[in-house]
Design a protein around this motif. Structure first.
Motif, PDB file in Angstrom:
ATOM      1  N   PRO A   4     -15.343  96.270  -0.977  1.00 61.96           N
ATOM      2  CA  PRO A   4     -15.198  96.031   0.457  1.00 61.96           C
ATOM      3  C   PRO A   4     -16.233  95.051   1.001  1.00 61.96           C
ATOM      4  O   PRO A   4     -17.392  95.044   0.580  1.00 61.96           O
ATOM      5  N   VAL A   5     -15.798  94.225   1.938  1.00 55.96           N
ATOM      6  CA  VAL A   5     -16.673  93.304   2.660  1.00 55.96           C
ATOM      7  C   VAL A   5     -16.641  93.722   4.124  1.00 55.96           C
ATOM      8  O   VAL A   5     -15.564  93.856   4.716  1.00 55.96           O
ATOM      9  N   THR A   6     -17.827  93.924   4.696  1.00 55.90           N
ATOM     10  CA  THR A   6     -17.906  94.389   6.084  1.00 55.90           C
ATOM     11  C   THR A   6     -18.627  93.367   6.954  1.00 55.90           C
ATOM     12  O   THR A   6     -19.411  92.547   6.453  1.00 55.90           O
ATOM     13  N   ALA A   7     -18.377  93.427   8.261  1.00 55.17           N
ATOM     14  CA  ALA A   7     -19.035  92.518   9.200  1.00 55.17           C
ATOM     15  C   ALA A   7     -20.517  92.845   9.269  1.00 55.17           C
ATOM     16  O   ALA A   7     -20.908  93.997   9.427  1.00 55.17           O
ATOM     17  N   ALA A   8     -21.354  91.822   9.137  1.00 53.18           N
ATOM     18  CA  ALA A   8     -22.798  92.025   9.155  1.00 53.18           C
ATOM     19  C   ALA A   8     -23.301  92.383  10.548  1.00 53.18           C
ATOM     20  O   ALA A   8     -24.367  92.981  10.690  1.00 53.18           O
ATOM     21  N   ASP A   9     -22.528  92.026  11.586  1.00 57.16           N
ATOM     22  CA  ASP A   9     -22.872  92.380  12.966  1.00 57.16           C
ATOM     23  C   ASP A   9     -21.598  92.294  13.795  1.00 57.16           C
ATOM     24  O   ASP A   9     -20.575  91.750  13.355  1.00 57.16           O
ATOM     25  N   SER A  10     -21.655  92.825  14.977  1.00 54.62           N
ATOM     26  CA  SER A  10     -20.479  92.804  15.858  1.00 54.62           C
ATOM     27  C   SER A  10     -20.215  91.388  16.357  1.00 54.62           C
ATOM     28  O   SER A  10     -21.123  90.552  16.443  1.00 54.62           O
ATOM     29  N   GLY A  11     -18.968  91.110  16.670  1.00 54.67           N
ATOM     30  CA  GLY A  11     -18.599  89.797  17.181  1.00 54.67           C
ATOM     31  C   GLY A  11     -17.087  89.648  17.185  1.00 54.67           C
ATOM     32  O   GLY A  11     -16.352  90.633  17.157  1.00 54.67           O
ATOM     33  N   PHE A  12     -16.630  88.390  17.199  1.00 55.15           N
ATOM     34  CA  PHE A  12     -15.190  88.146  17.141  1.00 55.15           C
ATOM     35  C   PHE A  12     -14.911  87.028  16.137  1.00 55.15           C
ATOM     36  O   PHE A  12     -15.757  86.156  15.892  1.00 55.15           O
ATOM     37  N   VAL A  13     -13.729  87.077  15.537  1.00 54.48           N
ATOM     38  CA  VAL A  13     -13.353  86.168  14.450  1.00 54.48           C
ATOM     39  C   VAL A  13     -12.960  84.816  15.032  1.00 54.48           C
ATOM     40  O   VAL A  13     -12.099  84.731  15.916  1.00 54.48           O
ATOM     41  N   VAL A  14     -13.620  83.760  14.541  1.00 50.00           N
ATOM     42  CA  VAL A  14     -13.296  82.411  15.000  1.00 50.00           C
ATOM     43  C   VAL A  14     -12.598  81.596  13.923  1.00 50.00           C
ATOM     44  O   VAL A  14     -12.074  80.513  14.203  1.00 50.00           O
ATOM     45  N   ALA A  15     -12.569  82.090  12.677  1.00 55.29           N
ATOM     46  CA  ALA A  15     -11.847  81.406  11.594  1.00 55.29           C
ATOM     47  C   ALA A  15     -11.516  82.439  10.529  1.00 55.29           C
ATOM     48  O   ALA A  15     -12.354  83.278  10.186  1.00 55.29           O
ATOM     49  N   ALA A  16     -10.311  82.364  10.021  1.00 56.00           N
ATOM     50  CA  ALA A  16      -9.886  83.258   8.939  1.00 56.00           C
ATOM     51  C   ALA A  16      -8.726  82.583   8.218  1.00 56.00           C
ATOM     52  O   ALA A  16      -7.690  82.303   8.826  1.00 56.00           O
ATOM     53  N   GLY A  17      -8.906  82.300   6.936  1.00 57.52           N
ATOM     54  CA  GLY A  17      -7.846  81.623   6.198  1.00 57.52           C
ATOM     55  C   GLY A  17      -8.395  80.938   4.967  1.00 57.52           C
ATOM     56  O   GLY A  17      -9.484  81.252   4.482  1.00 57.52           O
ATOM     57  N   TRP A  18      -7.599  79.974   4.482  1.00 60.51           N
ATOM     58  CA  TRP A  18      -7.989  79.240   3.278  1.00 60.51           C
ATOM     59  C   TRP A  18      -8.777  77.995   3.649  1.00 60.51           C
ATOM     60  O   TRP A  18      -8.406  77.254   4.564  1.00 60.51           O
ATOM     61  N   ASP A  19      -9.888  77.752   2.931  1.00 64.00           N
ATOM     62  CA  ASP A  19     -10.706  76.561   3.145  1.00 64.00           C
ATOM     63  C   ASP A  19     -10.685  75.732   1.874  1.00 64.00           C
ATOM     64  O   ASP A  19     -11.000  76.232   0.785  1.00 64.00           O
ATOM     65  N   GLY A  20     -10.329  74.455   1.994  1.00 66.18           N
ATOM     66  CA  GLY A  20     -10.187  73.598   0.829  1.00 66.18           C
ATOM     67  C   GLY A  20     -11.467  72.970   0.335  1.00 66.18           C
ATOM     68  O   GLY A  20     -11.459  72.289  -0.696  1.00 66.18           O
ATOM     69  N   SER A  21     -12.586  73.186   1.021  1.00 66.45           N
ATOM     70  CA  SER A  21     -13.829  72.555   0.597  1.00 66.45           C
ATOM     71  C   SER A  21     -14.535  73.340  -0.501  1.00 66.45           C
ATOM     72  O   SER A  21     -15.569  72.902  -1.006  1.00 66.45           O
ATOM     73  N   GLY A  22     -13.989  74.497  -0.881  1.00 67.91           N
ATOM     74  CA  GLY A  22     -14.609  75.292  -1.950  1.00 67.91           C
ATOM     75  C   GLY A  22     -14.807  76.748  -1.591  1.00 67.91           C
ATOM     76  O   GLY A  22     -15.024  77.574  -2.478  1.00 67.91           O
ATOM     77  N   TYR A  23     -14.710  77.089  -0.298  1.00 67.48           N
ATOM     78  CA  TYR A  23     -14.919  78.472   0.122  1.00 67.48           C
ATOM     79  C   TYR A  23     -13.762  79.385  -0.285  1.00 67.48           C
ATOM     80  O   TYR A  23     -13.952  80.592  -0.423  1.00 67.48           O
ATOM     81  N   GLY A  24     -12.580  78.829  -0.484  1.00 64.73           N
ATOM     82  CA  GLY A  24     -11.426  79.678  -0.757  1.00 64.73           C
ATOM     83  C   GLY A  24     -11.057  80.471   0.487  1.00 64.73           C
ATOM     84  O   GLY A  24     -11.161  79.983   1.621  1.00 64.73           O
TER      85      GLY A  24
END
Length: 400
Positions: A313-333
């Protein structure tokens, strides 16, 4: 005159007590012998019976065998200990003769110049002490370590199993960045993606390996990599005329001491208004995943990698809101970027799956995805970044 028979009867009559005594003694001796023989037979028989009865006892036999083994072992130890003590003076004598031979050899004039300073450091004067005809070497408090010879050529290294950029750099006495800058953009951006059998260019000095492009001059190259032009002109492997240095497009140059500016990978984030009721960060970050640190924060890797099992599992390190979620072609996947509303953003990359979408409000510790190996990753791990006002910061300075 008495007859012979009368004489015999008279003799027996006169010697009768003696005769009876002899017979009695013989009878007693025979009885005593018979008794002793009987006792011996009795003792022998009972002893044999006792031994037979006891020897059939497995426990008793094991104990006897163990005692015999211990006795033999003690005897062997005593024998070898005495032998070692006996041989010790002989060994010391051989050592003394070896030391004296070394001194005699060092005192013979060499056919070619020798490094007297080095000999003195290895065999200092007065280093031999004599005690009872046994010579022993005195302790030498310093050790001479010859310096590594500088390499005068470019080397090609073939990657082996288990190799890393850091390990290869340490092997050749250069910085990891030097290897990254000499082997193309892919190695520079992904230093943990070495492949077995891959060939790497190893420069003899720290710096940059630059291929001259159209419009390049020595002055421009020097300014780009923050060195003086003379550093490029004077370096022997560049084979430049110091009086009239000329370079051509496609030519490779070594820039000793040069550095390349870090160009961070960028993602396109949500730029709309902050969603109504979006959580705001507390300013206190928690670990986003459990595992081991496989790569720390450094100049060419401004993040930390947490290695763990795929699907963790991956959890949010702090509270907030999502500004990007998806596939990144620069290497992040597959990645998620969270804005915490206080100048901080956190990025979670190489995810197997993610459970949030742009605009979602998340709480600290909320599960947002699973660890994976998407993008430029050799194995399952979480690539975690903390950004403050757009600048990547060392997560170790913010995590507990």
């Amino acid at each position: 005159m008495r007859s012979g028979s009368e004489v015999a009867r008279n003799l027996l009559s006169s010697k009768r007590p003696l005769y009876l005594g002899i017979r009695l003694h013989l009878a007693r001796s025979a009885a005593s012998a018979a008794g002793e023989q009987g006792v011996r037979n009795w003792v022998s028989g009972h002893t044999r019976k006792w031994l037979n009865a006891r020897w059939t006892d497995d426990l008793l036999r094991s104990r006897i065998a163990a005692h015999i083994a211990v006795i033999l072992l003690i005897a062997l130890v005593i024998t070898f200990a005495n032998r070692s003590l006996y041989m010790l003076p002989l060994a010391e004598g051989r050592l003394a003769r070896l030391i004296l031979l070394t001194q005699q050899i060092s005192s013979v004039p060499a056919a070619f110049p020798a490094d007297t300073r080095r000999n003195e450091s290895l065999l200092p004067s007065g280093s031999i002490a004599q005690d009872d005809a046994i010579l022993m070497r005195a302790a030498v408090p310093s050790t001479f370590m010859p310096a590594l010879r500088p390499r005068a050529e470019i080397t090609t290294y073939v990657v082996k199993p288990g190799d890393t950029i850091f390990g290869i750099a340490a092997q050749f006495g250069i910085k990891p960045e030097t290897i990254m800058w000499a082997n193309g953009r892919f190695v520079e951006d992904n230093p943990d993606l070495l492949r077995v059998g891959q060939e790497l260019i190893i420069l003899p000095v720290d710096g940059v390996y630059h291929q001259v492009g159209k419009g390049d001059t020595i002055e421009k190259i020097a300014a780009t990599f923050k060195v003086e032009p003379s550093a490029i002109i004077d370096y022997p492997l560049n084979n430049l005329d110091k009086d009239d240095p000329q370079i051509q497009v496609g030519q490779w140059l070594i820039v000793p001491g040069g550095t390349k500016p870090y160009v961070p990978r960028r993602v396109v984030a949500y730029e709309g208004p902050i969603p109504q009721g979006a959580n705001k960060g507390t300013g206190s970050f928690g670990w986003p995943a459990s595992g081991s640190i496989t790569q720390g924060y450094w100049e060419r890797h401004r993040a930390i990698d947490i290695g763990t099992w795929e699907g963790a599992p991956v959890t949010a390190a702090d509270s907030g809101f999502v500004v990007a979620a998806g596939w990144d072609g620069s290497g992040y996947g597959r990645m998620v970027l969270i804005d915490h509303g206080n100048g901080f953003q956190t990025l979670y990359a190489h995810l197997k799956v993610f459970y949030v979408k742009v605009g979602d409000s998340v709480a600290k510790g909320q599960k947002i995805g699973e660890v994976g190996a998407t993008g430029n990753a050799t194995g399952p791990h979480l690539h975690f970044e903390i950004r403050q006002n757009g600048s990547q910061r060392n997560p170790f300075g913010f995590l507990p």
